[in-house]
Design a protein around this motif. Sequence first.
Motif, short mmCIF file in Angstrom:
data_model
loop_
_atom_site.label_atom_id
_atom_site.label_comp_id
_atom_site.label_asym_id
_atom_site.label_seq_id
_atom_site.Cartn_x
_atom_site.Cartn_y
_atom_site.Cartn_z
N LEU A 1 9.28 -12.72 -0.82
CA LEU A 1 7.93 -11.46 -1.04
C LEU A 1 8.69 -10.96 0.04
O LEU A 1 9.23 -10.97 1.03
CB LEU A 1 6.60 -12.20 -1.44
N ALA A 2 8.74 -9.18 0.32
CA ALA A 2 9.30 -8.71 1.09
C ALA A 2 8.77 -6.59 0.41
O ALA A 2 8.62 -6.80 0.10
CB ALA A 2 10.93 -8.46 1.08
N THR A 3 9.27 -5.95 2.24
CA THR A 3 8.74 -4.78 2.16
C THR A 3 10.07 -4.06 1.91
O THR A 3 11.39 -4.99 2.32
CB THR A 3 8.17 -4.64 3.50
N LEU B 1 12.69 8.39 6.67
CA LEU B 1 12.04 7.39 5.19
C LEU B 1 11.69 7.90 3.71
O LEU B 1 10.53 9.36 4.17
CB LEU B 1 10.09 7.03 5.61
N LEU B 2 12.17 7.48 2.83
CA LEU B 2 11.83 8.52 1.70
C LEU B 2 11.29 7.49 0.61
O LEU B 2 10.95 8.23 -0.37
CB LEU B 2 13.77 8.40 0.77
N TYR B 3 11.13 6.01 1.00
CA TYR B 3 10.71 5.23 -0.04
C TYR B 3 9.76 4.14 0.57
O TYR B 3 10.74 3.79 2.36
CB TYR B 3 11.76 4.71 -1.25
N SER B 4 9.06 3.74 0.65
CA SER B 4 8.11 2.11 0.49
C SER B 4 7.26 1.82 -0.53
O SER B 4 6.57 2.52 -1.25
CB SER B 4 7.46 3.12 2.22
N GLY B 5 7.93 0.70 -0.60
CA GLY B 5 6.89 -0.54 -1.38
C GLY B 5 7.25 -1.83 -1.10
O GLY B 5 8.18 -1.64 -0.41
N HIS B 6 6.77 -2.74 -1.72
CA HIS B 6 7.03 -3.79 -1.94
C HIS B 6 8.03 -4.38 -2.82
O HIS B 6 8.21 -3.73 -3.49
CB HIS B 6 5.28 -4.91 -1.93
N GLU C 1 3.99 -1.45 -6.44
CA GLU C 1 3.28 -0.85 -5.38
C GLU C 1 2.35 -1.57 -4.79
O GLU C 1 2.48 -1.34 -3.58
CB GLU C 1 2.22 0.21 -6.19
N ALA C 2 2.43 -3.34 -5.43
CA ALA C 2 1.24 -3.80 -3.70
C ALA C 2 2.02 -5.75 -4.68
O ALA C 2 1.99 -5.78 -6.08
CB ALA C 2 -0.07 -3.01 -4.44
N ARG C 3 1.22 -6.22 -3.88
CA ARG C 3 1.34 -8.00 -4.57
C ARG C 3 -0.08 -8.35 -4.75
O ARG C 3 -1.23 -8.15 -3.98
CB ARG C 3 1.50 -8.39 -3.04
N ILE D 1 2.65 -5.44 -9.12
CA ILE D 1 1.69 -4.88 -9.43
C ILE D 1 3.00 -3.28 -10.20
O ILE D 1 3.52 -2.84 -8.85
CB ILE D 1 0.55 -4.19 -9.50
N TYR D 2 2.73 -2.44 -10.92
CA TYR D 2 3.20 -1.68 -10.88
C TYR D 2 5.14 -0.96 -10.78
O TYR D 2 5.15 0.00 -10.07
CB TYR D 2 2.78 0.37 -10.10
N SER D 3 5.61 -1.84 -11.16
CA SER D 3 6.67 -2.64 -10.88
C SER D 3 7.87 -1.42 -11.23
O SER D 3 8.59 -0.96 -11.00
CB SER D 3 7.94 -3.46 -11.61
#
Length: 141
Positions: free
Chosen positions: A17-19, A28-33, A99-101, A113-115
């Motif tokens: 799992l990662a950022t 920063l253009l994008y941030s997620g998991h 979006e999240a773990r 979730i919300y891949s």
Amino acid sequence: MKTVYIIRDTIGNNQSLATHLVIDHGRLLYSGHLLERGWRDNQKNISCVPAGTYDLVKEYSGKFKCELWEAKGIPDRSECKFHSANYWDQLNGCFSPGEARLNIGHDTELDMIYSGDMLEIFMNAMGSDIRARLVIIDDPN
């Protein structure tokens, strides 16, 4: 040139799992998991990609019937793409944004979730570019 960062904080046998970030000239253009397979000595189809710096190329995937980003230059590996998936066992050495773990599989592993939505947001952040750089960092605390 945009840089995509994968900063792993959890590296297990089944999954990592990662950022997941996209940076362009300090912005920063994008941030997620991000979800990947676990570390299994870089074995094809069952291991995450080794930490390092790689080229990214956007190209058409016959399997997914759309353009996707693929990491190039990984020793003894190919077809390591960014695509949607919720569970680690849906990946064959690829990368799945989310979006999240959350444990949606009712087992001991966290899932994405919300891949599909996050893949679309990631693709939009990458814009019309066809090349980028990928930096993978292992930082398990």
